[in-house]
Design a protein around this motif. Structure first.
Motif, PDB file in Angstrom:
ATOM      1  N   PRO A  35      49.654 -43.537   9.236  1.00 31.29           N
ATOM      2  CA  PRO A  35      49.152 -43.385   7.861  1.00 31.29           C
ATOM      3  C   PRO A  35      49.307 -44.656   7.043  1.00 31.29           C
ATOM      4  O   PRO A  35      50.223 -45.453   7.263  1.00 31.29           O
ATOM      5  CB  PRO A  35      50.023 -42.256   7.302  1.00 31.29           C
ATOM      6  N   ASP A  36      48.404 -44.818   6.094  1.00 34.52           N
ATOM      7  CA  ASP A  36      48.499 -45.913   5.136  1.00 34.52           C
ATOM      8  C   ASP A  36      49.704 -45.649   4.224  1.00 34.52           C
ATOM      9  O   ASP A  36      49.925 -44.511   3.799  1.00 34.52           O
ATOM     10  CB  ASP A  36      47.221 -45.973   4.300  1.00 34.52           C
ATOM     11  N   PRO A  37      50.503 -46.668   3.922  1.00 32.99           N
ATOM     12  CA  PRO A  37      51.644 -46.457   3.016  1.00 32.99           C
ATOM     13  C   PRO A  37      51.261 -45.808   1.692  1.00 32.99           C
ATOM     14  O   PRO A  37      52.095 -45.133   1.072  1.00 32.99           O
ATOM     15  CB  PRO A  37      52.187 -47.874   2.811  1.00 32.99           C
ATOM     16  N   LYS A  38      50.022 -45.980   1.268  1.00 28.95           N
ATOM     17  CA  LYS A  38      49.574 -45.376   0.011  1.00 28.95           C
ATOM     18  C   LYS A  38      49.525 -43.850   0.096  1.00 28.95           C
ATOM     19  O   LYS A  38      49.511 -43.175  -0.940  1.00 28.95           O
ATOM     20  CB  LYS A  38      48.200 -45.922  -0.374  1.00 28.95           C
ATOM     21  N   GLN A  39      49.479 -43.307   1.320  1.00 26.67           N
ATOM     22  CA  GLN A  39      49.472 -41.860   1.499  1.00 26.67           C
ATOM     23  C   GLN A  39      50.874 -41.260   1.404  1.00 26.67           C
ATOM     24  O   GLN A  39      51.022 -40.038   1.359  1.00 26.67           O
ATOM     25  CB  GLN A  39      48.889 -41.496   2.871  1.00 26.67           C
ATOM     26  N   LEU A  40      51.877 -42.116   1.372  1.00 26.44           N
ATOM     27  CA  LEU A  40      53.261 -41.656   1.436  1.00 26.44           C
ATOM     28  C   LEU A  40      53.913 -41.679   0.064  1.00 26.44           C
ATOM     29  O   LEU A  40      53.566 -42.513  -0.781  1.00 26.44           O
ATOM     30  CB  LEU A  40      54.045 -42.547   2.400  1.00 26.44           C
ATOM     31  N   PRO A  41      54.872 -40.784  -0.175  1.00 23.98           N
ATOM     32  CA  PRO A  41      55.564 -40.753  -1.466  1.00 23.98           C
ATOM     33  C   PRO A  41      56.479 -41.959  -1.636  1.00 23.98           C
ATOM     34  O   PRO A  41      56.975 -42.533  -0.664  1.00 23.98           O
ATOM     35  CB  PRO A  41      56.364 -39.454  -1.405  1.00 23.98           C
ATOM     36  N   GLY A  42      56.727 -42.310  -2.876  1.00 24.66           N
ATOM     37  CA  GLY A  42      57.538 -43.484  -3.172  1.00 24.66           C
ATOM     38  C   GLY A  42      58.952 -43.400  -2.655  1.00 24.66           C
ATOM     39  O   GLY A  42      59.565 -44.436  -2.365  1.00 24.66           O
ATOM     40  N   SER A  46      60.066 -48.397   2.188  1.00 24.51           N
ATOM     41  CA  SER A  46      59.291 -49.183   3.138  1.00 24.51           C
ATOM     42  C   SER A  46      59.070 -48.472   4.473  1.00 24.51           C
ATOM     43  O   SER A  46      58.409 -49.013   5.362  1.00 24.51           O
ATOM     44  CB  SER A  46      59.986 -50.524   3.403  1.00 24.51           C
ATOM     45  N   TYR A  47      59.603 -47.278   4.613  1.00 23.40           N
ATOM     46  CA  TYR A  47      59.462 -46.555   5.878  1.00 23.40           C
ATOM     47  C   TYR A  47      58.049 -46.011   6.041  1.00 23.40           C
ATOM     48  O   TYR A  47      57.523 -45.329   5.161  1.00 23.40           O
ATOM     49  CB  TYR A  47      60.467 -45.409   5.948  1.00 23.40           C
ATOM     50  N   VAL A  48      57.428 -46.320   7.178  1.00 22.44           N
ATOM     51  CA  VAL A  48      56.101 -45.803   7.520  1.00 22.44           C
ATOM     52  C   VAL A  48      56.210 -45.097   8.867  1.00 22.44           C
ATOM     53  O   VAL A  48      56.577 -45.716   9.863  1.00 22.44           O
ATOM     54  CB  VAL A  48      55.048 -46.927   7.595  1.00 22.44           C
TER      55      VAL A  48
END
Length: 220
Positions: A35-42, A46-48
């Protein structure tokens, strides 16, 4: 803190991700590999992760590793802390380092027979036969998996794969998955003849609770 558990992505891992995609999409999830980091919560910083599965009210972050090595477990422990206080986000860890083709076949049994066998585990525990109860409990847990697969599951599986499959299918929650994984080394020591160890009643109860969770899980 930078919580990363990166590893090489061999062909086997790509096939594993494809299998996960199919399973989650069958359960109504939208599945995204890498997934794009933008899809992940803050709060993940830095974990993807390797993949993301989402549907209304449920967000499952997926990390895929080959084996549960000590260094991997330390890194994953850090990552799990990121999810504290975020009940709608869960971390699922899957391990690819097993070969399901190298296994025997066992006929599935009914949930009623699984429950009867769980009662045997309780009786053995009450009688003080904790080693026997603990080993039987793990056998019943695997039988519970086959019972819930509606006759489509007949392969024997290592305990880690049993736990992983139960988590993947949604039969147990992450906290139960983690507890069972903690108990696998004790189970293996007993099975392989280490008579210096004996499980506690609490450890047997953890397996029994997982069995009931599997049998009563509502996946609708």
């Amino acid at each position: 803190m930078t919580a990363q558990v990166r590893s090489l992505r061999p062909e086997a891992e790509r096939h594993f991700i494809d299998a996960l995609r199919q399973r989650y999409e069958e359960q109504g999830f939208a599945f995204t590999a890498e997934p794009d980091p933008k899809q992940l919560p803050g709060f993940l910083g830095s974990y993807v992760p390797d993949a993301l599965a989402q549907k209304a009210g449920r967000n499952i972050v997926i990390e895929i590793k080959e084996q549960p090595t000590p260094s991997t477990q330390r890194a994953l422990s850090e990552i799990r802390h990121l999810f504290d206080g975020h009940a709608d986000w869960q971390l699922r860890v899957f391990y690819t380092g097993t070969d399901p083709l190298h296994s025997d076949m066992v006929a599935p049994v009914s949930p009623d027979l699984v429950r009867q066998s769980a009662e045997e585990v309780k009786a053995l525990t009450d009688q003080g036969n904790r080693r026997v109860a603990f080993i039987l409990g793990w056998a019943v847990l695997e039988a519970a998996l086959r019972a819930r697969r509606d006759g489509t599951e007949s392969r024997t599986r290592p305990p880690g794969t049993v736990v992983q499959t139960l988590a993947m299918d949604g039969f147990i929650e992450p906290v139960v998955e983690r507890r069972l994984r903690e108990l696998i080394p004790l189970r293996n020591r007993l099975v392989h003849g280490d008579l210096t160890v004996e499980p506690t009643v609490e450890e047997i109860t953890a397996v029994l609770t997982a069995i009931e969770d599997v049998l009563s899980a509502d996946l609708t």
